[in-house]
Design a protein around this motif. Structure first.
Motif, PDB file in Angstrom:
ATOM      1  N   ASP A 100      67.478 -17.649  64.467  1.00 38.55           N
ATOM      2  CA  ASP A 100      67.605 -19.043  64.056  1.00 38.55           C
ATOM      3  C   ASP A 100      67.626 -19.097  62.538  1.00 38.55           C
ATOM      4  O   ASP A 100      67.222 -18.140  61.853  1.00 38.55           O
ATOM      5  CB  ASP A 100      66.440 -19.875  64.592  1.00 38.55           C
ATOM      6  CG  ASP A 100      66.465 -19.988  66.107  1.00 38.55           C
ATOM      7  OD1 ASP A 100      67.561 -19.933  66.683  1.00 38.55           O
ATOM      8  OD2 ASP A 100      65.388 -20.108  66.718  1.00 38.55           O
ATOM      9  N   LEU A 101      68.077 -20.212  62.012  1.00 38.93           N
ATOM     10  CA  LEU A 101      68.151 -20.399  60.566  1.00 38.93           C
ATOM     11  C   LEU A 101      67.172 -21.484  60.142  1.00 38.93           C
ATOM     12  O   LEU A 101      67.285 -22.629  60.579  1.00 38.93           O
ATOM     13  CB  LEU A 101      69.575 -20.785  60.148  1.00 38.93           C
ATOM     14  CG  LEU A 101      69.767 -21.196  58.674  1.00 38.93           C
ATOM     15  CD1 LEU A 101      69.495 -20.023  57.745  1.00 38.93           C
ATOM     16  CD2 LEU A 101      71.185 -21.737  58.457  1.00 38.93           C
ATOM     17  N   LEU A 102      66.223 -21.123  59.300  1.00 37.96           N
ATOM     18  CA  LEU A 102      65.269 -22.076  58.738  1.00 37.96           C
ATOM     19  C   LEU A 102      65.626 -22.306  57.278  1.00 37.96           C
ATOM     20  O   LEU A 102      65.760 -21.343  56.509  1.00 37.96           O
ATOM     21  CB  LEU A 102      63.846 -21.528  58.851  1.00 37.96           C
ATOM     22  CG  LEU A 102      62.737 -22.389  58.221  1.00 37.96           C
ATOM     23  CD1 LEU A 102      62.566 -23.705  58.983  1.00 37.96           C
ATOM     24  CD2 LEU A 102      61.418 -21.622  58.179  1.00 37.96           C
ATOM     25  N   MET A 103      65.779 -23.577  56.898  1.00 37.41           N
ATOM     26  CA  MET A 103      66.046 -23.894  55.499  1.00 37.41           C
ATOM     27  C   MET A 103      64.994 -24.865  54.987  1.00 37.41           C
ATOM     28  O   MET A 103      64.445 -25.663  55.740  1.00 37.41           O
ATOM     29  CB  MET A 103      67.452 -24.486  55.329  1.00 37.41           C
ATOM     30  CG  MET A 103      68.549 -23.461  55.546  1.00 37.41           C
ATOM     31  SD  MET A 103      70.176 -24.019  54.971  1.00 37.41           S
ATOM     32  CE  MET A 103      69.908 -24.223  53.198  1.00 37.41           C
ATOM     33  N   ALA A 104      64.737 -24.773  53.686  1.00 34.97           N
ATOM     34  CA  ALA A 104      63.708 -25.636  53.094  1.00 34.97           C
ATOM     35  C   ALA A 104      64.016 -25.894  51.623  1.00 34.97           C
ATOM     36  O   ALA A 104      64.643 -25.073  50.946  1.00 34.97           O
ATOM     37  CB  ALA A 104      62.329 -25.003  53.238  1.00 34.97           C
ATOM     38  N   ASP A 105      63.587 -27.040  51.179  1.00 33.04           N
ATOM     39  CA  ASP A 105      63.577 -27.413  49.763  1.00 33.04           C
ATOM     40  C   ASP A 105      62.105 -27.532  49.406  1.00 33.04           C
ATOM     41  O   ASP A 105      61.383 -28.346  49.986  1.00 33.04           O
ATOM     42  CB  ASP A 105      64.313 -28.747  49.581  1.00 33.04           C
ATOM     43  CG  ASP A 105      64.256 -29.259  48.137  1.00 33.04           C
ATOM     44  OD1 ASP A 105      63.313 -28.909  47.396  1.00 33.04           O
ATOM     45  OD2 ASP A 105      65.150 -30.046  47.766  1.00 33.04           O
ATOM     46  N   PHE A 106      61.653 -26.704  48.460  1.00 34.31           N
ATOM     47  CA  PHE A 106      60.225 -26.747  48.127  1.00 34.31           C
ATOM     48  C   PHE A 106      60.000 -26.533  46.640  1.00 34.31           C
ATOM     49  O   PHE A 106      60.862 -26.008  45.923  1.00 34.31           O
ATOM     50  CB  PHE A 106      59.442 -25.701  48.938  1.00 34.31           C
ATOM     51  CG  PHE A 106      59.727 -24.268  48.573  1.00 34.31           C
ATOM     52  CD1 PHE A 106      58.983 -23.611  47.605  1.00 34.31           C
ATOM     53  CD2 PHE A 106      60.727 -23.563  49.224  1.00 34.31           C
ATOM     54  CE1 PHE A 106      59.243 -22.290  47.287  1.00 34.31           C
ATOM     55  CE2 PHE A 106      60.997 -22.240  48.911  1.00 34.31           C
ATOM     56  CZ  PHE A 106      60.246 -21.595  47.940  1.00 34.31           C
ATOM     57  N   THR A 107      58.849 -26.980  46.208  1.00 33.43           N
ATOM     58  CA  THR A 107      58.426 -26.803  44.818  1.00 33.43           C
ATOM     59  C   THR A 107      57.248 -25.844  44.778  1.00 33.43           C
ATOM     60  O   THR A 107      56.294 -25.991  45.544  1.00 33.43           O
ATOM     61  CB  THR A 107      58.012 -28.151  44.194  1.00 33.43           C
ATOM     62  OG1 THR A 107      59.116 -29.064  44.295  1.00 33.43           O
ATOM     63  CG2 THR A 107      57.641 -27.980  42.729  1.00 33.43           C
ATOM     64  N   ASP A 108      57.347 -24.862  43.910  1.00 38.94           N
ATOM     65  CA  ASP A 108      56.298 -23.861  43.753  1.00 38.94           C
ATOM     66  C   ASP A 108      55.508 -24.203  42.493  1.00 38.94           C
ATOM     67  O   ASP A 108      56.023 -24.131  41.382  1.00 38.94           O
ATOM     68  CB  ASP A 108      56.922 -22.470  43.632  1.00 38.94           C
ATOM     69  CG  ASP A 108      55.875 -21.366  43.622  1.00 38.94           C
ATOM     70  OD1 ASP A 108      54.678 -21.696  43.694  1.00 38.94           O
ATOM     71  OD2 ASP A 108      56.255 -20.188  43.537  1.00 38.94           O
ATOM     72  N   THR A 109      54.271 -24.625  42.681  1.00 34.10           N
ATOM     73  CA  THR A 109      53.431 -24.982  41.539  1.00 34.10           C
ATOM     74  C   THR A 109      52.727 -23.740  41.024  1.00 34.10           C
ATOM     75  O   THR A 109      52.395 -22.831  41.768  1.00 34.10           O
ATOM     76  CB  THR A 109      52.390 -26.043  41.930  1.00 34.10           C
ATOM     77  OG1 THR A 109      51.610 -25.552  43.013  1.00 34.10           O
ATOM     78  CG2 THR A 109      53.080 -27.313  42.363  1.00 34.10           C
ATOM     79  N   ARG A 110      52.484 -23.718  39.752  1.00 32.46           N
ATOM     80  CA  ARG A 110      51.885 -22.543  39.108  1.00 32.46           C
ATOM     81  C   ARG A 110      50.589 -22.919  38.404  1.00 32.46           C
ATOM     82  O   ARG A 110      50.373 -24.044  37.994  1.00 32.46           O
ATOM     83  CB  ARG A 110      52.838 -21.952  38.060  1.00 32.46           C
ATOM     84  CG  ARG A 110      54.251 -21.710  38.582  1.00 32.46           C
ATOM     85  CD  ARG A 110      54.280 -20.504  39.507  1.00 32.46           C
ATOM     86  NE  ARG A 110      55.649 -20.218  39.919  1.00 32.46           N
ATOM     87  CZ  ARG A 110      56.495 -19.451  39.246  1.00 32.46           C
ATOM     88  NH1 ARG A 110      56.115 -18.915  38.116  1.00 32.46           N
ATOM     89  NH2 ARG A 110      57.703 -19.228  39.697  1.00 32.46           N
ATOM     90  N   ALA A 141      65.869 -22.681  49.953  1.00 31.94           N
ATOM     91  CA  ALA A 141      65.715 -21.406  50.657  1.00 31.94           C
ATOM     92  C   ALA A 141      66.376 -21.459  52.017  1.00 31.94           C
ATOM     93  O   ALA A 141      66.402 -22.506  52.674  1.00 31.94           O
ATOM     94  CB  ALA A 141      64.233 -21.063  50.813  1.00 31.94           C
ATOM     95  N   ALA A 142      66.911 -20.312  52.432  1.00 27.56           N
ATOM     96  CA  ALA A 142      67.465 -20.145  53.774  1.00 27.56           C
ATOM     97  C   ALA A 142      66.965 -18.815  54.316  1.00 27.56           C
ATOM     98  O   ALA A 142      67.087 -17.785  53.645  1.00 27.56           O
ATOM     99  CB  ALA A 142      68.992 -20.171  53.738  1.00 27.56           C
ATOM    100  N   VAL A 143      66.403 -18.838  55.529  1.00 24.25           N
ATOM    101  CA  VAL A 143      65.800 -17.643  56.125  1.00 24.25           C
ATOM    102  C   VAL A 143      66.324 -17.472  57.543  1.00 24.25           C
ATOM    103  O   VAL A 143      66.285 -18.418  58.345  1.00 24.25           O
ATOM    104  CB  VAL A 143      64.259 -17.755  56.183  1.00 24.25           C
ATOM    105  CG1 VAL A 143      63.650 -16.413  56.585  1.00 24.25           C
ATOM    106  CG2 VAL A 143      63.684 -18.252  54.876  1.00 24.25           C
ATOM    107  N   LEU A 144      66.801 -16.282  57.859  1.00 19.64           N
ATOM    108  CA  LEU A 144      67.175 -15.965  59.232  1.00 19.64           C
ATOM    109  C   LEU A 144      65.933 -15.446  59.959  1.00 19.64           C
ATOM    110  O   LEU A 144      65.331 -14.457  59.539  1.00 19.64           O
ATOM    111  CB  LEU A 144      68.284 -14.912  59.268  1.00 19.64           C
ATOM    112  CG  LEU A 144      69.682 -15.398  58.886  1.00 19.64           C
ATOM    113  CD1 LEU A 144      70.667 -14.234  58.859  1.00 19.64           C
ATOM    114  CD2 LEU A 144      70.166 -16.482  59.848  1.00 19.64           C
ATOM    115  N   LEU A 145      65.556 -16.163  61.028  1.00 12.63           N
ATOM    116  CA  LEU A 145      64.362 -15.814  61.787  1.00 12.63           C
ATOM    117  C   LEU A 145      64.771 -15.110  63.076  1.00 12.63           C
ATOM    118  O   LEU A 145      65.308 -15.751  63.991  1.00 12.63           O
ATOM    119  CB  LEU A 145      63.560 -17.082  62.124  1.00 12.63           C
ATOM    120  CG  LEU A 145      63.108 -17.934  60.947  1.00 12.63           C
ATOM    121  CD1 LEU A 145      62.404 -19.189  61.462  1.00 12.63           C
ATOM    122  CD2 LEU A 145      62.184 -17.140  60.027  1.00 12.63           C
TER     123      LEU A 145
END
Length: 360
Positions: A100-110, A141-145
């Protein structure tokens, strides 16, 4: 810490020849969903296995990402574009793998300062609380699961109402959120820098990397782990050739990488040799020759957490079976650990200023 803004799951079923591209985002108000996506994104964004790249001028996907970053293209739309492309490419591969394909828009705080108990109880709430005032990067991001087979019980009853349980096989089980995956892409929406990982797939008689060569059309630079391992090996080889203690030299190299990652989240392979062989210009020159021969990049991005896992400590094992792990920075400090050698080349290790010893 991560703040997930959008996420979606598209399903591929190569056995039936059907793709199921969702028209709705995942409900991130559901804590289990939000947690799964956040942990998966955290896993790939901190992976030392990620290769780095830049879009080519001919990349159509780069144009789509730029449109998305400025709001000219919606999240569902760009995710469907990715889903349609990967479906068509993957279904042509000789060795089909259900995924399956999981996609996300995220912010990485530092550099967030939050209570550790708060992080454990609700990571997403902690990220939101610490978001204000933190430096942050936004990613697509796009991830193949890869799906796996699992067996579950099916509770039922017979015609007379007596309990009758069965064993069923499920083919739609997603990988655990911390399980490593081998195909993903991460695009920094501010800088357009790319992190990715992919495995060769065979189409006909030709091996192909679908993500970097097809979807992204980008350059490929060695991963942080690959470069760090190359630097350590070169340092060790040069040290042995010139009669320098290779254990101390490699540990100093790792300490330099960790220190630079803390400050700049990057390091220069060339500078490592200058720091380790500071008083030996001849060794510096040989080291630089070796890095040029292997075409190591001038600058390598590496996150603090990744550097800590890879370079903060140094582990050695003697031919007598003794194993010792110590902070890499101690290798250059004789107040903590010292290596000496006798005329026969036998090495002695002296550990100093120890106030307490614990069994582990």
């Amino acid at each position: 810490m991560l703040r997930i803004s959008h996420s979606i799951l598209h399903a591929f079923d190569f056995q039936s020849g059907s793709s199921y591209l969702s028209q709705h985002e995942l409900d991130l108000e559901e804590r289990q969903v939000r947690s799964y996506v956040a942990r998966r994104m955290r896993n790939i964004s901190s992976s030392p296995e990620s290769k780095h790249g830049e879009f080519s001028e001919q990349s159509a996907f780069a144009d789509a990402v730029r449109q998305y970053a400025v709001g000219q293209l919606g999240f569902v739309e760009i995710s469907q574009q990715v889903g349609e492309y990967l479906w068509e490419e993957l279904r042509r591969c000789d060795d089909l793998e259900e995924c399956d394909l999981l996609m996300a828009d995220f912010t990485d705080t530092r550099e967030m300062k939050v209570d550790s108990k708060e992080v454990q109880e609700d990571p997403d709430a902690a990220a939101a609380a610490a978001f204000d005032g933190s430096s942050a990067d936004r990613y697509l991001a796009a991830v193949l699961l890869p799906r796996k087979q699992a067996f579950v019980h099916d509770l039922g009853s017979d015609a007379g109402g007596a309990p009758e349980n069965e064993i069923l096989r499920q083919d739609s089980t997603l990988p655990n959120p911390t399980q490593k995956v081998d195909s993903y892409v991460l695009v920094n929406l501010g800088t357009m820098e790319i992190d990715f990982l992919d495995k060769p797939r065979v189409v006909g008689t030709e091996e192909r990397l679908v993500i970097p060569d097809g979807l992204l059309q980008c350059t490929a630079q060695a991963s942080s782990r690959e470069v760090v391992e190359s630097v350590e090996r070169i340092v060790e080889d040069v040290a042995e050739q010139y009669g320098v203690n290779p254990v101390e030299a490699v540990a100093q190299a790792k300490a330099y990488v960790a220190s630079n990652a803390d400050r700049d989240e990057s390091f220069s392979p060339e500078d490592v040799g200058q720091a380790v062989f500071e008083d030996r210009p001849d060794l510096q020159e040989r080291y630089q020759e070796a890095t040029r021969e292997e075409s190591l990049p001038e600058e390598v991005p590496i996150r603090r957490g990744v550097a800590n896992r890879m370079a903060r400590n140094h582990k050695i094992k003697t031919d007598t079976g003794i194993e010792i792990t110590f902070p890499s920075e101690y290798a250059a400090d004789s107040n903590y650990i010292e290596f000496t050698a006798d005329d026969q080349g036998n090495v002695s290790i002296i550990i100093k200023n120890v106030g307490k010893i614990e069994n582990k």
